[in-house]
Design a protein around this motif. Structure first.
Motif, PDB file in Angstrom:
ATOM      1  N   GLN A 225     -13.015  -4.295   9.465  1.00  0.00           N
ATOM      2  CA  GLN A 225     -12.517  -5.196   8.436  1.00  0.00           C
ATOM      3  C   GLN A 225     -11.454  -6.161   8.929  1.00  0.00           C
ATOM      4  OE1 GLN A 225     -13.561  -5.295   4.822  1.00  0.00           O
ATOM      5  NE2 GLN A 225     -15.222  -4.622   6.146  1.00  0.00           N
ATOM      6  N   GLY A 226     -10.927  -5.950  10.113  1.00  0.00           N
ATOM      7  CA  GLY A 226      -9.944  -6.866  10.689  1.00  0.00           C
ATOM      8  C   GLY A 226     -10.108  -6.907  12.190  1.00  0.00           C
ATOM      9  N   ALA A 227      -9.832  -8.054  12.800  1.00  0.00           N
ATOM     10  CA  ALA A 227      -9.924  -8.182  14.252  1.00  0.00           C
ATOM     11  C   ALA A 227      -9.080  -9.368  14.695  1.00  0.00           C
ATOM     12  CB  ALA A 227     -11.381  -8.369  14.702  1.00  0.00           C
ATOM     13  N   ALA A 228      -8.508  -9.264  15.889  1.00  0.00           N
ATOM     14  CA  ALA A 228      -7.639 -10.334  16.385  1.00  0.00           C
ATOM     15  C   ALA A 228      -7.414 -10.142  17.878  1.00  0.00           C
ATOM     16  CB  ALA A 228      -6.294 -10.330  15.655  1.00  0.00           C
ATOM     17  N   LEU A 229      -7.035 -11.237  18.536  1.00  0.00           N
ATOM     18  CA  LEU A 229      -6.579 -11.164  19.918  1.00  0.00           C
ATOM     19  C   LEU A 229      -5.070 -10.961  19.946  1.00  0.00           C
ATOM     20  CD1 LEU A 229      -8.449 -13.997  21.880  1.00  0.00           C
ATOM     21  CD2 LEU A 229      -9.080 -11.584  21.665  1.00  0.00           C
ATOM     22  N   ALA A 230      -4.624 -10.043  20.783  1.00  0.00           N
ATOM     23  CA  ALA A 230      -3.197  -9.835  20.997  1.00  0.00           C
ATOM     24  C   ALA A 230      -2.650 -10.959  21.867  1.00  0.00           C
ATOM     25  CB  ALA A 230      -2.971  -8.483  21.659  1.00  0.00           C
ATOM     26  N   GLY A 298      -7.608  -7.568   6.804  1.00  0.00           N
ATOM     27  CA  GLY A 298      -7.322  -8.513   7.872  1.00  0.00           C
ATOM     28  C   GLY A 298      -6.228  -8.054   8.821  1.00  0.00           C
ATOM     29  N   MET A 299      -6.244  -8.638  10.008  1.00  0.00           N
ATOM     30  CA  MET A 299      -5.294  -8.270  11.068  1.00  0.00           C
ATOM     31  C   MET A 299      -4.837  -9.530  11.785  1.00  0.00           C
ATOM     32  SD  MET A 299      -6.181  -6.140  14.566  1.00  0.00           S
ATOM     33  CE  MET A 299      -6.199  -4.509  13.831  1.00  0.00           C
ATOM     34  N   ALA A 300      -3.561  -9.564  12.162  1.00  0.00           N
ATOM     35  CA  ALA A 300      -3.026 -10.689  12.926  1.00  0.00           C
ATOM     36  C   ALA A 300      -1.872 -10.202  13.790  1.00  0.00           C
ATOM     37  CB  ALA A 300      -2.552 -11.802  11.992  1.00  0.00           C
ATOM     38  N   PHE A 301      -1.569 -10.968  14.818  1.00  0.00           N
ATOM     39  CA  PHE A 301      -0.383 -10.730  15.639  1.00  0.00           C
ATOM     40  C   PHE A 301       0.608 -11.860  15.407  1.00  0.00           C
ATOM     41  CE2 PHE A 301      -3.391  -8.055  17.831  1.00  0.00           C
ATOM     42  CZ  PHE A 301      -2.616  -6.998  18.290  1.00  0.00           C
ATOM     43  N   VAL A 316      -1.275  -5.755   9.387  1.00  0.00           N
ATOM     44  CA  VAL A 316      -2.570  -5.318   8.887  1.00  0.00           C
ATOM     45  C   VAL A 316      -2.522  -5.304   7.368  1.00  0.00           C
ATOM     46  CG1 VAL A 316      -4.202  -3.385   8.753  1.00  0.00           C
ATOM     47  CG2 VAL A 316      -3.086  -3.931  10.927  1.00  0.00           C
ATOM     48  N   GLY A 317      -3.510  -5.902   6.731  1.00  0.00           N
ATOM     49  CA  GLY A 317      -3.596  -5.887   5.288  1.00  0.00           C
ATOM     50  C   GLY A 317      -4.186  -4.585   4.784  1.00  0.00           C
ATOM     51  N   ALA A 318      -3.951  -4.318   3.488  1.00  0.00           N
ATOM     52  CA  ALA A 318      -4.478  -3.111   2.853  1.00  0.00           C
ATOM     53  C   ALA A 318      -5.028  -3.467   1.484  1.00  0.00           C
ATOM     54  CB  ALA A 318      -3.394  -2.044   2.735  1.00  0.00           C
ATOM     55  N   LEU A 319      -6.269  -3.087   1.246  1.00  0.00           N
ATOM     56  CA  LEU A 319      -6.902  -3.315  -0.050  1.00  0.00           C
ATOM     57  C   LEU A 319      -6.440  -2.275  -1.066  1.00  0.00           C
ATOM     58  CD1 LEU A 319     -10.386  -4.030   1.481  1.00  0.00           C
ATOM     59  CD2 LEU A 319      -9.099  -5.692   0.141  1.00  0.00           C
ATOM     60  N   LYS A 320      -6.660  -1.018  -0.765  1.00  0.00           N
ATOM     61  CA  LYS A 320      -6.297   0.051  -1.699  1.00  0.00           C
ATOM     62  C   LYS A 320      -4.790   0.149  -1.882  1.00  0.00           C
ATOM     63  CE  LYS A 320      -6.707   5.072  -2.331  1.00  0.00           C
ATOM     64  NZ  LYS A 320      -7.242   6.323  -1.712  1.00  0.00           N
ATOM     65  N   ARG A 352      -3.399 -14.060   8.307  1.00  0.00           N
ATOM     66  CA  ARG A 352      -3.480 -14.869   9.530  1.00  0.00           C
ATOM     67  C   ARG A 352      -2.134 -15.560   9.751  1.00  0.00           C
ATOM     68  NH1 ARG A 352      -9.430 -16.002  10.608  1.00  0.00           N
ATOM     69  NH2 ARG A 352     -10.367 -14.398   9.305  1.00  0.00           N
ATOM     70  N   GLN A 353      -1.818 -15.831  10.995  1.00  0.00           N
ATOM     71  CA  GLN A 353      -0.665 -16.670  11.299  1.00  0.00           C
ATOM     72  C   GLN A 353      -1.130 -18.109  11.394  1.00  0.00           C
ATOM     73  OE1 GLN A 353       2.533 -15.674  14.354  1.00  0.00           O
ATOM     74  NE2 GLN A 353       1.585 -17.451  15.326  1.00  0.00           N
TER      75      GLN A 353
END
Length: 377
Positions: A225-230, A298-301, A316-320, A352-353
């Motif tokens: 559900q989330g992915a990003a480059l560090a 979603g995920m971001a650095f 990291v986002g959270a739905l629940k 996202r940033q």
């Protein structure tokens, strides 16, 4: 957050080992939510256009441009047929790294079978955003997950462009077919790596093997559900666990991430999955997991200087759980976790940033919002 001593006394499934050693800090920064736009129907992903504009997808099957002042543009023309329903619809969107010249966008969605037999799968397409920002042109589907299944669940669908110009697409195992995540002859529960024209990189881990599909990068995933480059260019992702065991992984080429053979979760309503194992030789452990689940998104650095002391941290986002988690890693270990937006009261779908260095959040509801998170004295 449970103490280490308390963690030792609790059942392993009720206390994630990764959490037992974390420190939840007090709010060192004051975060203010600014509403950039609202009136979005279940928005799923945001990308950043020039001149402060935003490109946003809505799960029912719309993509639109949002002006810098928050005005919603009309839905773009030129989208393919989309199987919207359940968790499916129009999902992730990213801009090509050379968007300024190519005007290319990549997006993934639930693609119906051409025979209209009720099956579907995750597909990845590319197109050019027209100069007047009203339509998509030169649409090409460059990847289609196979086989298609009769399911409205677990599409995955996060896109990342690596620094080498290849694309990674994280795919779900479609829920009812979890055992297929271990089968290298399909795309269910896999991360695939392709070139921007849909061709297969020759250095993919399974190229040349008759028992595996050559586009597979890693396998044994449930529902990314989330992915990003560090900041160092490494690829990170998160995925939903089953009633526990939401994971952060740093997928590496050819590795098996275990689902459904190993997991920190359990069946909905209780009961172990398979043999109830959390470890097995040859299967990678998550770098972090949440038990109970927070329903990661979603995920971001953070790479900007907008948030003093947070540079390099992951969000990291959270739905629940309806919040953001800010996570600091020291190598492969967590040193700090902080809960952000604890009173948001909305499901977080994406984070996202932006080019301005601020974090932007999409909330998942019928009147969803695009929020900017700024610091205040």
């Amino acid at each position: 957050m449970p103490s280490t001593a308390l963690c030792r006394r609790l059942a392993p499934r009720l206390c994630a080992a990764a959490l037992c050693c974390t420190l939840v800090s007090a709010h060192a920064l004051h975060i203010q939510q600014q509403v950039v736009a609202q009136g979005l129907q279940n928005p799923w992903a945001v990308a950043f256009l020039p001149e402060g504009k935003f490109l946003v997808t809505e799960r029912p099957g719309r993509m639109r441009v949002i002006a810098a002042d928050g005005t919603l543009g009309a839905p773009l023309q030129g989208l393919p047929a989309i199987a919207a329903g359940g968790q499916g619809g129009l999902l992730d969107v990213v801009l090509d790294s050379d968007f300024a010249h190519s005007r290319t966008v990549y997006f993934c969605y639930s693609e119906p079978a051409p025979t209209h037999n009720g099956t579907n799968s995750t597909a990845l397409a590319k197109a050019q955003l027209s100069a007047d920002q009203t339509k998509l042109e030169n649409l090409q589907v460059i990847f289609s997950q196979r086989p298609k299944k009769a399911s409205q669940l677990h599409f995955g669908c996060r896109i990342v462009e690596r620094r080498d110009g290849t694309l990674l697409l994280a795919l779900g195992e479609r829920y009812h077919f979890k055992e297929e995540a271990q089968n290298l002859q399909n795309h269910l529960g896999k991360i695939v790596r392709i070139h921007k024209d849909g061709s297969i990189p020759k250095d993919n881990p399974f190229v040349g093997r008759s028992d595996a599909l050559p586009e597979i990068w890693s396998y044994g995933h449930r529902n990314p559900q989330g992915a990003a480059l560090a900041p160092d260019g490494s690829y990170w992702m998160n995925e939903h666990g089953p009633q526990g065991g939401d994971e952060i992984n740093r997928p590496e080429t050819g590795k098996n991430y275990g689902w459904p053979v190993i997991t920190y979760g359990e069946n909905y309503g209780g009961g172990k999955i398979g043999d109830g194992k959390t470890h097995q030789a040859g299967m990678a452990q998550p770098l972090h997991h949440w038990t109970p689940s927070i329903a990661v998104s979603g995920m971001a650095f953070i790479t900007s200087d907008r948030y003093p002391g947070w540079k390099g941290d992951m969000v990291v986002g959270a739905l629940k759980a309806q919040r953001l988690d800010r996570i600091r890693f020291e190598g492969n270990k967590i040193s700090k976790v902080e809960y952000l937006l604890p009173d948001l009261g909305q499901r977080v779908r994406d984070v996202r940033q932006g080019p301005d260095g601020w974090l932007y959040v999409l909330t998942d509801r019928s009147n969803g919002q695009l929020l900017r998170l700024v610091t205040t004295p």
